[in-house]
Design an enzyme around this catalytic site. Sequence first.
Site, PDB file in Angstrom:
ATOM      1  N   THR A  92       0.816  -1.216   0.000  1.00  0.00           N
ATOM      2  CA  THR A  92       0.000   0.000   0.000  1.00  0.00           C
ATOM      3  C   THR A  92       0.852   1.269   0.000  1.00  0.00           C
ATOM      4  O   THR A  92       1.885   1.341   0.661  1.00  0.00           O
ATOM      5  CB  THR A  92      -0.924   0.014   1.226  1.00  0.00           C
ATOM      6  N   GLY A  98      -1.016   6.944  -2.261  1.00  0.00           N
ATOM      7  CA  GLY A  98      -1.924   7.179  -3.381  1.00  0.00           C
ATOM      8  C   GLY A  98      -2.490   5.926  -4.020  1.00  0.00           C
ATOM      9  O   GLY A  98      -3.219   6.009  -5.011  1.00  0.00           O
ATOM     10  N   SER A 100       2.486  -2.562   8.722  1.00  0.00           N
ATOM     11  CA  SER A 100       2.515  -3.218  10.031  1.00  0.00           C
ATOM     12  C   SER A 100       3.946  -3.608  10.388  1.00  0.00           C
ATOM     13  O   SER A 100       4.631  -4.263   9.610  1.00  0.00           O
ATOM     14  CB  SER A 100       1.625  -4.455  10.016  1.00  0.00           C
ATOM     15  N   ARG A 119     -24.271 -11.526  35.515  1.00  0.00           N
ATOM     16  CA  ARG A 119     -24.947 -10.235  35.684  1.00  0.00           C
ATOM     17  C   ARG A 119     -26.438 -10.440  35.938  1.00  0.00           C
ATOM     18  O   ARG A 119     -27.115 -11.170  35.202  1.00  0.00           O
ATOM     19  CB  ARG A 119     -24.736  -9.388  34.427  1.00  0.00           C
ATOM     20  N   GLN A 129     -35.152 -13.984  27.287  1.00  0.00           N
ATOM     21  CA  GLN A 129     -35.234 -14.715  26.020  1.00  0.00           C
ATOM     22  C   GLN A 129     -34.634 -13.928  24.858  1.00  0.00           C
ATOM     23  O   GLN A 129     -34.001 -14.517  23.965  1.00  0.00           O
ATOM     24  CB  GLN A 129     -36.683 -15.071  25.707  1.00  0.00           C
ATOM     25  N   GLY A 182     -22.807  -0.849  29.938  1.00  0.00           N
ATOM     26  CA  GLY A 182     -21.771   0.156  30.160  1.00  0.00           C
ATOM     27  C   GLY A 182     -20.422  -0.442  30.478  1.00  0.00           C
ATOM     28  O   GLY A 182     -19.382   0.138  30.145  1.00  0.00           O
ATOM     29  N   GLU A 203      -5.971  -6.160   3.802  1.00  0.00           N
ATOM     30  CA  GLU A 203      -5.876  -7.345   2.937  1.00  0.00           C
ATOM     31  C   GLU A 203      -6.898  -7.295   1.804  1.00  0.00           C
ATOM     32  O   GLU A 203      -7.364  -8.312   1.315  1.00  0.00           O
ATOM     33  CB  GLU A 203      -6.058  -8.650   3.744  1.00  0.00           C
TER      34      GLU A 203
END
Length: 412
Positions: free
Chosen positions: A158, A161, A190, A299, A310, A372, A395
């Site tokens: 890459t 441009g 990378s 929770r 459900q 949250g 990719e």
Amino acid sequence: MAWRGGCRLGVQLRQSRGWAQLLGRRGVVSCIDPSTGLSEEQKEFQKVAFDFAAKEMAPYMGEWDEKEIFPVEMMRKAAQLGFGGIYVKPDVGGSGLSRLDTSVIFEALSTGCTSTTAYLSIHNMCAWLIDTFGNEEQRHKFCPSLCSMEKFASYCLTEPGSGSDAASLMTSAKRKGDTYVLNGSKAFISGGGDTDVYVVMCRTGGSGAKGISCLVLEKGTPGLSFGKKERKVGWNSQPTRAVIFEDCAVPVANRLGAEGQGFSIAMKGLNGGRINIASCSLGAAHASVLLAQEHLTIRKQFGEPLASNQYLQFMLAEMAVRLVAARLMVRNAAQALQEEREDAIALCAMAKVFATDECFTICNQALQMHGGYGYLKDYAVQQFVRDIRVHQILEGTNEVMRMIVARSLLQA
């Protein structure tokens, strides 16, 4: 060869080390069991990869992300297990495994840290490119140190441009005697700046794909420099920089294949890269389903565990359906690529677009189920969401993947 011879919701969900404990407790047979359909040998190295992810990656993934640490020593430990050159030939230090084997390993490792595993997949792709398209001298020069991860590699295609339109790249390599003089720059690389070997696609001829060649460039080459470290939403355990070439003299002996073969080499690398990154997405999604499953049982709201709702049951079921469907598609494409079937390119594109889209949806839904808490960096689920998002872009963007599939159908 490695494969041949007390928190608000419970500490296990709040801390990265807690996620490692949850990951380490896998083994309950269920409809999302990632070992289904694998051979006994594949199950063995899958277990090694899962164990490594739980012990060496998951406890530290939050720290690597927060402090932007490139975990070199951990990756070298992974290389000792054969993960530095998974599908590289054994005579130069690789593990010699198949594309399906590789997918299984990357999926397992990605449950421990998706960002780091994604870099490992890129490194493996570079080692494979040299192993496959290099001559014997090149293979034995570069591959052993890459497979051991004594040295690390980056893939340079890459440019600022030219992203999706890779054939329009402008980085030039003009031949002068026994060297090429390289000028230009690459973007979003990378490992850039921290790695040792750069597999570079550059223009040695006229415009278009046929004018592109592939050179292997080593760190320390005069004229090679790097841009600033990019600040990213995710993938923070691997550095990303521009790679800049200013009159870099590269030996002609470092060219992979013939002049003009570079674009073909790049695309063949990306076919496997798409399977690899899709596999990393599977790992993130699998981890997120486990986190959501655990959260729903712990929770409580309105006097009942969330698991009794459900609607949430249906959502969890839908996540499981998406995960298993994506895994089957990725493994089918991996097998097609290994067999060099005519439909392999389209199947790799299909698997990449489906798996990365669906797995992001899974991770995002898991975050939503956490409410949250899911938005706090103390909880692993948010990191999977951030790390997996870029898989729909790199990719080959998922829009380009759809173009490849459509072209395959219309030309049939």
